[in-house]
Design an enzyme around this catalytic site. Structure first.
Site, PDB file in Angstrom:
ATOM      1  N   CYS A  97       0.836  -1.194   0.000  1.00  0.00           N
ATOM      2  CA  CYS A  97       0.000   0.000   0.000  1.00  0.00           C
ATOM      3  C   CYS A  97       0.875   1.249   0.000  1.00  0.00           C
ATOM      4  O   CYS A  97       1.842   1.332   0.760  1.00  0.00           O
ATOM      5  CB  CYS A  97      -0.915  -0.019   1.226  1.00  0.00           C
TER       6      CYS A  97
ATOM      7  N   CYS B 199       0.297   3.006   3.886  1.00  0.00           N
ATOM      8  CA  CYS B 199       0.751   2.382   5.137  1.00  0.00           C
ATOM      9  C   CYS B 199       1.798   1.298   4.937  1.00  0.00           C
ATOM     10  O   CYS B 199       2.291   0.732   5.907  1.00  0.00           O
ATOM     11  CB  CYS B 199      -0.441   1.810   5.901  1.00  0.00           C
TER      12      CYS B 199
ATOM     13  N   CYS C  37      -7.286  -1.029   0.821  1.00  0.00           N
ATOM     14  CA  CYS C  37      -6.295  -1.583   1.746  1.00  0.00           C
ATOM     15  C   CYS C  37      -6.982  -1.955   3.051  1.00  0.00           C
ATOM     16  O   CYS C  37      -7.716  -1.146   3.633  1.00  0.00           O
ATOM     17  CB  CYS C  37      -5.187  -0.570   1.993  1.00  0.00           C
TER      18      CYS C  37
ATOM     19  N   CYS D  23      -5.392   0.624   6.067  1.00  0.00           N
ATOM     20  CA  CYS D  23      -5.663   2.069   6.123  1.00  0.00           C
ATOM     21  C   CYS D  23      -6.905   2.493   5.359  1.00  0.00           C
ATOM     22  O   CYS D  23      -7.350   3.625   5.486  1.00  0.00           O
ATOM     23  CB  CYS D  23      -4.457   2.854   5.614  1.00  0.00           C
TER      24      CYS D  23
ATOM     25  N   CYS E  91      -8.162  -5.096 -10.578  1.00  0.00           N
ATOM     26  CA  CYS E  91      -7.750  -3.975 -11.425  1.00  0.00           C
ATOM     27  C   CYS E  91      -7.298  -2.841 -10.505  1.00  0.00           C
ATOM     28  O   CYS E  91      -8.123  -2.182  -9.866  1.00  0.00           O
ATOM     29  CB  CYS E  91      -8.912  -3.544 -12.314  1.00  0.00           C
TER      30      CYS E  91
END
Length: 235
Positions: A139, A142, A187, A190, A211
């Site tokens: 991510c 985070c 995510c 976060c 995607c």
């Protein structure tokens, strides 16, 4: 017995060793130098009791200053290694604050996609045609691991595509923003927007295509062999 001269020489040697150590570590400290003054030897007219008291005072003062110097050096070493162990752009430590998103350093384009749930233009993403053999994608916000490099495949859709993710790394939401039902992926740590997941296209064995916007992720060369991967829509 240890004379005042011998004690002073020992303290000077300790001070030199301490300065050498700080230089090797690249530290800069503003500390009080060790007491290196020599106590005057007793003369025939100076009482021995007075000399003993002065010698004890000199000894105690040096010990106190040495302790302060050592404490300051330990603090500086701790700060040095605490700083060096953090990865660049690591924002995960601030997520406990109610306004933690304000402290995350993102570009305007990153904010528009990650927090505004926007989409990169097809074919423009950094990782669209990037197919590493090892490593993982994390991510952008985070740095939580999301996908292995092995899960990425060429779908031809214009965005990075993955057919599975690390277990528990991603959450899904129902998205009807375009007048149709889609499955948004974010995510799991976060909540940053990643993209959408599509099923039933038959492109890989998992029958899933995640995607993902390149701008929502960052590639990390480290392998995550200890993490389990699975299709996110698997019942």
């Amino acid at each position: 017995k240890v004379s005042a001269t011998m004690l002073a020489r020992a303290l000077l040697a300790a001070s030199s060793l301490r300065l050498l150590l700080m230089a090797r570590l690249g530290l800069t400290l503003s500390v009080v130098p060790l007491c290196a003054s020599r106590a005057a030897a007793p003369t025939s007219s100076a009482p021995r009791a007075h000399f003993a008291a002065s010698h004890a005072s000199f000894h105690n003062q040096c010990l106190k200053r040495t302790a302060l110097d050592v404490f300051a050096l330990q603090c500086s070493v701790s700060r040095r290694f605490a700083t060096s162990s953090r990865t660049p752009h690591d924002n995960s430590a601030k997520m406990s604050s109610p306004d933690w998103k304000k402290d995350v350093k993102l570009t305007k384009d990153e904010e528009q996609v990650i927090w505004g749930k926007g989409t990169e233009r097809a074919g423009t993403g950094e990782y669209n045609k990037f197919y590493p053999k090892e490593g993982h994608f994390a991510c952008k916000v985070c740095k939580s691991p999301l996908y292995s490099a092995a899960s990425k495949f060429n779908s031809g859709c214009g965005w990075p595509a993955f057919d599975k993710c690390y277990a528990g790394a991603i959450k899904t939401n129902i998205d009807v923003s375009l007048g149709m039902k889609r499955i948004e992926i974010v995510c799991g740590t976060c909540g940053g927007h990643l993209g959408h997941v599509f099923e039933g296209e038959g492109m890989t064995k998992t029958n899933e295509r995640h995607c993902v916007n390149s701008i929502s992720t960052v590639f990390v060369k480290e392998q995550k062999d200890d993490l389990v991967e699975k299709p996110i829509m698997e019942k």
